[in-house]
Design a protein around this motif. Structure first.
Motif, mmCIF file in Angstrom:
data_model
loop_
_atom_site.group_PDB
_atom_site.id
_atom_site.type_symbol
_atom_site.label_atom_id
_atom_site.label_comp_id
_atom_site.label_asym_id
_atom_site.label_seq_id
_atom_site.Cartn_x
_atom_site.Cartn_y
_atom_site.Cartn_z
ATOM 1 N N LEU A 5 -6.860 -2.295 7.377
ATOM 2 C CA LEU A 5 -5.383 -1.849 6.476
ATOM 3 C C LEU A 5 -4.404 -2.906 6.914
ATOM 4 C CD1 LEU A 5 -5.187 0.332 4.555
ATOM 5 C CD2 LEU A 5 -4.283 1.727 6.276
ATOM 6 N N ASP A 6 -3.511 -3.647 6.131
ATOM 7 C CA ASP A 6 -2.612 -4.569 6.356
ATOM 8 C C ASP A 6 -1.165 -3.796 6.346
ATOM 9 O OD1 ASP A 6 -1.854 -7.037 6.633
ATOM 10 O OD2 ASP A 6 -1.627 -7.645 4.610
ATOM 11 N N THR A 7 -1.098 -3.317 7.527
ATOM 12 C CA THR A 7 0.270 -2.406 7.383
ATOM 13 C C THR A 7 0.431 -1.932 9.153
ATOM 14 O OG1 THR A 7 1.378 -0.316 6.928
ATOM 15 C CG2 THR A 7 -1.064 -0.091 7.303
ATOM 16 N N VAL A 25 -7.030 -2.925 11.612
ATOM 17 C CA VAL A 25 -5.705 -3.193 11.007
ATOM 18 C C VAL A 25 -5.104 -4.447 11.349
ATOM 19 C CG1 VAL A 25 -3.366 -2.140 11.616
ATOM 20 C CG2 VAL A 25 -5.039 -0.518 11.324
ATOM 21 N N THR A 26 -4.394 -5.063 10.517
ATOM 22 C CA THR A 26 -3.723 -6.144 10.614
ATOM 23 C C THR A 26 -2.348 -6.013 10.365
ATOM 24 O OG1 THR A 26 -4.206 -7.006 8.421
ATOM 25 C CG2 THR A 26 -5.547 -7.916 10.039
ATOM 26 N N THR A 27 -1.266 -6.538 11.077
ATOM 27 C CA THR A 27 0.041 -6.402 11.147
ATOM 28 C C THR A 27 0.700 -7.853 11.017
ATOM 29 O OG1 THR A 27 0.332 -6.427 13.408
ATOM 30 C CG2 THR A 27 0.093 -4.406 12.593
ATOM 31 N N ASN A 28 1.866 -7.627 10.709
ATOM 32 C CA ASN A 28 2.570 -9.251 10.780
ATOM 33 C C ASN A 28 4.264 -8.818 11.223
ATOM 34 O OD1 ASN A 28 4.029 -8.911 8.433
ATOM 35 N ND2 ASN A 28 2.111 -9.659 7.289
ATOM 36 N N PRO A 29 4.861 -9.672 11.405
ATOM 37 C CA PRO A 29 6.388 -9.369 11.871
ATOM 38 C C PRO A 29 6.988 -8.752 10.716
ATOM 39 C CG PRO A 29 5.804 -11.526 12.653
ATOM 40 C CD PRO A 29 4.621 -11.265 11.756
ATOM 41 N N ILE A 82 -5.162 -11.355 18.712
ATOM 42 C CA ILE A 82 -4.043 -12.168 18.662
ATOM 43 C C ILE A 82 -3.657 -13.002 17.481
ATOM 44 C CG2 ILE A 82 -2.153 -13.559 19.767
ATOM 45 C CD1 ILE A 82 -2.980 -10.995 21.267
ATOM 46 N N LYS A 83 -2.534 -12.761 16.332
ATOM 47 C CA LYS A 83 -2.525 -13.452 15.383
ATOM 48 C C LYS A 83 -1.692 -14.823 15.575
ATOM 49 C CE LYS A 83 -2.210 -11.679 10.544
ATOM 50 N NZ LYS A 83 -1.222 -10.847 9.715
ATOM 51 N N ILE A 84 -2.171 -15.802 15.196
ATOM 52 C CA ILE A 84 -1.515 -16.924 15.657
ATOM 53 C C ILE A 84 -1.604 -17.994 14.297
ATOM 54 C CG2 ILE A 84 -1.765 -19.160 16.974
ATOM 55 C CD1 ILE A 84 -1.663 -17.335 19.047
ATOM 56 N N PRO A 128 -7.445 -16.451 5.457
ATOM 57 C CA PRO A 128 -6.851 -17.148 4.022
ATOM 58 C C PRO A 128 -5.789 -16.152 3.350
ATOM 59 C CG PRO A 128 -9.096 -16.561 3.876
ATOM 60 C CD PRO A 128 -8.671 -16.273 4.829
ATOM 61 N N PHE A 129 -4.689 -16.435 2.956
ATOM 62 C CA PHE A 129 -3.753 -15.573 2.125
ATOM 63 C C PHE A 129 -4.022 -16.029 0.488
ATOM 64 C CE2 PHE A 129 -0.093 -14.616 4.901
ATOM 65 C CZ PHE A 129 -0.939 -14.253 6.062
ATOM 66 N N ILE A 130 -4.943 -15.219 0.026
ATOM 67 C CA ILE A 130 -5.207 -15.372 -1.444
ATOM 68 C C ILE A 130 -4.243 -14.966 -2.644
ATOM 69 C CG2 ILE A 130 -7.612 -15.324 -1.106
ATOM 70 C CD1 ILE A 130 -7.623 -12.485 -2.258
ATOM 71 N N GLY A 131 -3.447 -13.851 -2.197
ATOM 72 C CA GLY A 131 -2.193 -13.436 -3.119
ATOM 73 C C GLY A 131 -1.079 -14.483 -3.360
ATOM 74 N N ARG A 132 -0.823 -15.144 -2.116
ATOM 75 C CA ARG A 132 0.292 -16.073 -1.988
ATOM 76 C C ARG A 132 -0.151 -17.384 -2.726
ATOM 77 N NH1 ARG A 132 3.813 -15.266 3.567
ATOM 78 N NH2 ARG A 132 3.329 -12.995 3.704
ATOM 79 N N LEU A 133 -1.414 -17.551 -2.913
ATOM 80 C CA LEU A 133 -1.981 -18.855 -3.722
ATOM 81 C C LEU A 133 -2.105 -18.481 -4.957
ATOM 82 C CD1 LEU A 133 -4.885 -20.219 -1.199
ATOM 83 C CD2 LEU A 133 -2.729 -21.498 -1.924
ATOM 84 N N VAL A 162 -10.047 -11.781 4.142
ATOM 85 C CA VAL A 162 -9.183 -12.129 3.021
ATOM 86 C C VAL A 162 -8.169 -11.207 3.134
ATOM 87 C CG1 VAL A 162 -9.487 -11.915 0.469
ATOM 88 C CG2 VAL A 162 -11.525 -12.324 1.763
ATOM 89 N N ALA A 163 -6.893 -12.039 3.050
ATOM 90 C CA ALA A 163 -5.632 -11.245 3.491
ATOM 91 C C ALA A 163 -4.762 -11.711 2.066
ATOM 92 C CB ALA A 163 -4.969 -12.178 4.886
ATOM 93 N N SER A 164 -3.552 -11.136 2.248
ATOM 94 C CA SER A 164 -2.665 -11.228 0.942
ATOM 95 C C SER A 164 -3.174 -10.761 -0.423
ATOM 96 C CB SER A 164 -2.176 -12.576 1.029
ATOM 97 O OG SER A 164 -1.147 -12.763 -0.079
ATOM 98 N N VAL A 165 -3.699 -9.481 0.018
ATOM 99 C CA VAL A 165 -4.395 -8.913 -1.110
ATOM 100 C C VAL A 165 -3.450 -7.951 -2.199
ATOM 101 C CG1 VAL A 165 -6.138 -6.839 -1.641
ATOM 102 C CG2 VAL A 165 -6.866 -8.883 -0.145
ATOM 103 N N ARG A 166 -3.643 -8.223 -3.250
ATOM 104 C CA ARG A 166 -2.674 -7.390 -4.028
ATOM 105 C C ARG A 166 -3.059 -6.287 -4.962
ATOM 106 N NH1 ARG A 166 0.789 -10.458 -1.487
ATOM 107 N NH2 ARG A 166 1.618 -12.245 -2.472
ATOM 108 N N HIS A 167 -4.485 -6.558 -5.293
ATOM 109 C CA HIS A 167 -5.081 -5.349 -6.171
ATOM 110 C C HIS A 167 -6.296 -5.181 -5.824
ATOM 111 C CE1 HIS A 167 -6.492 -8.892 -8.411
ATOM 112 N NE2 HIS A 167 -5.057 -9.321 -8.395
HETATM 113 C C1 E4P Z 1 -2.485 -10.937 6.800
HETATM 114 O O1 E4P Z 1 -2.886 -10.541 7.975
HETATM 115 C C2 E4P Z 1 -1.085 -10.583 6.323
HETATM 116 O O2 E4P Z 1 -0.484 -9.662 6.986
HETATM 117 C C3 E4P Z 1 -0.806 -10.173 4.690
HETATM 118 O O3 E4P Z 1 -2.100 -9.993 4.164
HETATM 119 C C4 E4P Z 1 0.243 -10.952 4.330
HETATM 120 O O4 E4P Z 1 0.132 -10.521 2.790
HETATM 121 P P1 E4P Z 1 1.404 -10.667 1.964
HETATM 122 O O5 E4P Z 1 1.244 -11.896 1.331
HETATM 123 O O6 E4P Z 1 1.302 -9.582 0.741
HETATM 124 O O7 E4P Z 1 2.856 -10.425 2.609
#
Ligand code: E4P
Length: 214
Positions: A5-7, A25-29, A82-84, A128-133, A162-167
């Motif tokens: 879960l990305d939250t 779980v993955t988080t970010n700032p 650790i997310k770097i 890899p951030f797929i949604g942002r691409l 696989v990150a930045s998932v939208r749907h």
């Molecule tokens: C991944 O670890 C990021 O926290 C996340 O997927 C970023 O997604 P976003 O492009 O919806 O912000």
């Protein structure tokens, strides 16, 4: 396939964990800031619920600062990753941390070349951030395919998140190409369950059952 879960939202994490399909779980700032609570409080709450890998991101941008922060965060639990970010300093920090046995999740990956560098530095996870691409008219899932190919070619010991998932289709496409892990917002997980024919079918079964009884 593992589901993360990305939250940083405790209620959503608790709910997904109660379904029995939550692997990490993955988080970010941005996600932690959204909760409006102190970082340490949020992190300790997440770690109480989740047994699998929990990615926590450093804020420092220089390698020394990243390593210091990472060592503090890693002491919170054995399952802390650790997310770097994918920068030169990030690579240096990854090499140091991985050689100390601290797991790294390389974040903000947007090209196969970046993924190859992170894998060489010893990262445990590539994100890899797929949604942002997709947002900028690039094909995000192609990046995932390329990364999987590179990892397989050389037997790198890292997993692709696989990150930045939208749907839900992002999740399905990731599954079809064999990605190790998908990290998704809770809302995507909820959407994966729903199908109108399931609801209609269940309603009909229950009505027919009631008719038979009456
Ligand atoms: C991944 O670890 C990021 O926290 C996340 O997927 C970023 O997604 P976003 O492009 O919806 O912000």
């Amino acid at each position: 396939m593992k589901f993360f879960l990305d939250t940083a939202n405790i209620e959503k994490i608790k709910e997904a964990a109660s379904w029995g399909i939550l692997d990490g779980v993955t988080t970010n700032p941005t996600l932690v800031a959204r909760e409006g609570k102190d970082f340490d409080t949020v992190v300790r709450e997440i770690l109480k619920i989740v047994e699998g890998p929990v990615s926590l991101e450093v804020i420092s941008t220089d390698w020394k600062g990243m390593v210091e922060e990472a060592e503090k965060l890693a002491s919170y639990g054995d399952n802390v990753v650790i997310k770097i970010p994918m920068t030169i300093d990030g690579l240096k920090a990854t090499k140091i941390l991985s050689s100390k046995g601290i797991m790294v999740n390389t974040t903000l990956i947007f090209s196969p070349a970046q993924a190859l560098l992170a894998a060489k530095a010893g990262t445990a996870y590539l994100s890899p951030f797929i949604g942002r691409l997709d947002d900028i008219s690039s094909y995000g899932m192609r990046l995932v395919e390329d990364i999987i190919q590179i990892i397989d070619n050389y037997g790198f010991e890292c997993e692709v998140i696989v990150a930045s998932v939208r749907h839900p289709m992002h999740v399905l496409e990731a599954a079809l190409i064999g990605a190790d892990i998908v990290t998704m917002p809770f809302e995507v997980l909820q959407k994966m369950i729903k199908h109108p024919l399931t609801d209609i079918g269940l309603e009909r079964f229950l009505k027919d059952w009631e008719k038979m009884k009456g």
